[in-house]
Design a protein around this motif. Structure first.
Motif, short mmCIF file in Angstrom:
data_model
loop_
_atom_site.label_atom_id
_atom_site.label_comp_id
_atom_site.label_asym_id
_atom_site.label_seq_id
_atom_site.Cartn_x
_atom_site.Cartn_y
_atom_site.Cartn_z
N GLU A 9 80.20 23.63 57.27
CA GLU A 9 81.35 23.54 56.51
C GLU A 9 81.53 21.97 56.35
OE1 GLU A 9 84.50 25.52 55.23
OE2 GLU A 9 84.35 23.39 54.48
N ASP A 10 81.87 21.82 55.03
CA ASP A 10 81.92 20.27 54.84
C ASP A 10 83.33 19.54 54.84
OD1 ASP A 10 82.44 21.79 52.63
OD2 ASP A 10 81.76 20.14 51.08
N GLU A 11 84.21 20.46 54.96
CA GLU A 11 85.72 19.83 54.89
C GLU A 11 86.11 19.56 56.41
OE1 GLU A 11 88.99 22.16 52.93
OE2 GLU A 11 87.21 23.03 51.75
N PRO A 12 86.27 18.27 56.52
CA PRO A 12 86.38 17.68 58.09
C PRO A 12 87.57 18.55 58.47
CG PRO A 12 86.04 15.94 56.43
CD PRO A 12 86.09 17.05 55.62
N ALA A 13 88.55 18.52 57.79
CA ALA A 13 89.94 19.16 58.46
C ALA A 13 89.56 20.58 58.94
CB ALA A 13 91.06 19.03 57.61
N LEU A 14 88.84 21.41 58.18
CA LEU A 14 88.42 22.72 58.54
C LEU A 14 87.57 22.61 59.79
CD1 LEU A 14 87.74 25.09 55.61
CD2 LEU A 14 89.52 25.25 57.47
N VAL A 15 86.54 21.71 59.79
CA VAL A 15 85.69 21.87 60.71
C VAL A 15 86.29 21.41 62.13
CG1 VAL A 15 83.48 20.63 61.75
CG2 VAL A 15 83.76 20.88 59.16
N GLU A 16 87.35 20.66 62.13
CA GLU A 16 88.10 20.28 63.30
C GLU A 16 88.85 21.50 63.96
OE1 GLU A 16 91.26 16.95 64.43
OE2 GLU A 16 89.97 16.40 62.99
N THR A 17 89.58 22.05 62.86
CA THR A 17 90.29 23.34 63.27
C THR A 17 89.46 24.42 63.86
OG1 THR A 17 91.73 22.65 61.26
CG2 THR A 17 92.42 24.48 62.58
N ILE A 18 88.73 24.88 63.18
CA ILE A 18 87.97 25.90 63.46
C ILE A 18 87.20 25.56 64.66
CG2 ILE A 18 86.02 27.42 62.90
CD1 ILE A 18 86.63 27.13 59.86
N THR A 19 86.58 24.49 64.98
CA THR A 19 85.85 24.12 66.17
C THR A 19 86.69 24.40 67.36
OG1 THR A 19 84.50 22.72 64.87
CG2 THR A 19 84.43 22.48 67.31
N TYR A 20 87.91 23.43 67.13
CA TYR A 20 88.97 23.55 68.22
C TYR A 20 89.21 24.92 68.73
CZ TYR A 20 93.55 23.22 70.52
OH TYR A 20 94.48 23.07 71.43
N ASN A 21 89.56 25.84 67.72
CA ASN A 21 90.05 27.39 67.80
C ASN A 21 88.95 27.98 68.51
OD1 ASN A 21 92.84 27.83 67.32
ND2 ASN A 21 92.12 26.53 65.68
#
Ligand code: CA
Length: 226
Positions: A9-21
């Motif tokens: 995934e290339d959207e940093p905010a999504l990467v962060e949220t998904i990874t965190y969860n």
């Protein structure tokens, strides 16, 4: 052992949220932000599931999906902004397993992932397969020769695994590059020779006179089991 999930995934905010969860749920997470790198890691790191965005730099998600399906049955969950795209990727040609449309709730994404992993685990053949003297154990990421584990780098593991699964077949250097390194690997075919040499040191009794991993002149390599 926690399931390993690859997020492309290339959207940093999504990467962060998904990874965190995902990590909070106990999963091991690898992530890549472009398609070509995602494909390479999907092929070399043997994740249990791939979460794949469709709009990606360097190589779009559809191509990643198509390429990955040629060599792997890993469950693929697609993230897409458009329902019409989703129908296409679930089709036979691309072979994704499920999708969620953006924007999605994290709860929905996690529920899908959990269900896919459960389904896959239930239908999976035993992870250990014997090939002559060699035993491939995907769950442990290990290959044994005559019961002794080989000390392989991740790349050597992927290379030997691919050779074992295609034993008896002559494989060109180009094909090995495409299938083991990822088709866009920015190196030349000598890379293959270098790794074959190091692999021989580990699997052959005499690396100078190979018995298993044979050179097929003018073409490439072939792994014989006996
Ligand atoms: Ca995107």
């Amino acid at each position: 052992m926690p399931a390993k999930i690859l997020l492309v995934e290339d959207e940093p905010a999504l990467v962060e949220t998904i990874t965190y969860n995902l990590r909070r749920e106990g999963y091991e997470v690898l992530s890549e932000t472009d398609g070509a790198a995602g494909l390479r890691v999907a092929q070399s790191a043997t994740p249990d599931l791939v979460v794949l965005d469709l709009m990606l730099p360097t190589m779009d998600g559809m191509d990643v999906c198509r390429q990955l399906r040629r060599s792997s049955n890993v469950p693929i969950l697609v993230l897409t902004a458009r329902k019409s795209e989703a129908d296409k990727v679930l089709g036979l040609e691309l072979g994704a397993d499920d999708y969620v449309t953006k924007p999605f709730s994290m709860r929905e994404l996690l529920a899908r992932i959990k269900a896919m992993l459960r389904r896959n685990r239930a239908s999976q053949p035993p992870s250990r397969q014997a090939f002559g003297k060699f035993t491939l154990d995907d769950a442990r990421h290990e290959i044994r020769k005559s019961a002794a584990p080989l000390a392989l780098t991740p790349l050597e593991y992927s290379l030997l695994r691919f050779l074992l699964q295609h034993h008896g077949t002559t494989l060109s250097r180009e094909m090995l590059l495409e299938q083991v390194w990822g088709y866009d690997f920015a190196g030349d075919t000598r890379t293959v020779d270098v790794h074959v040499r190091s692999l021989r040191e580990k699997i052959e009794d005499d690396a100078a006179a190979p018995h298993y991993l044979l050179t097929v002149r003018g073409i490439g390599y072939r792994l014989d089991l006996d």
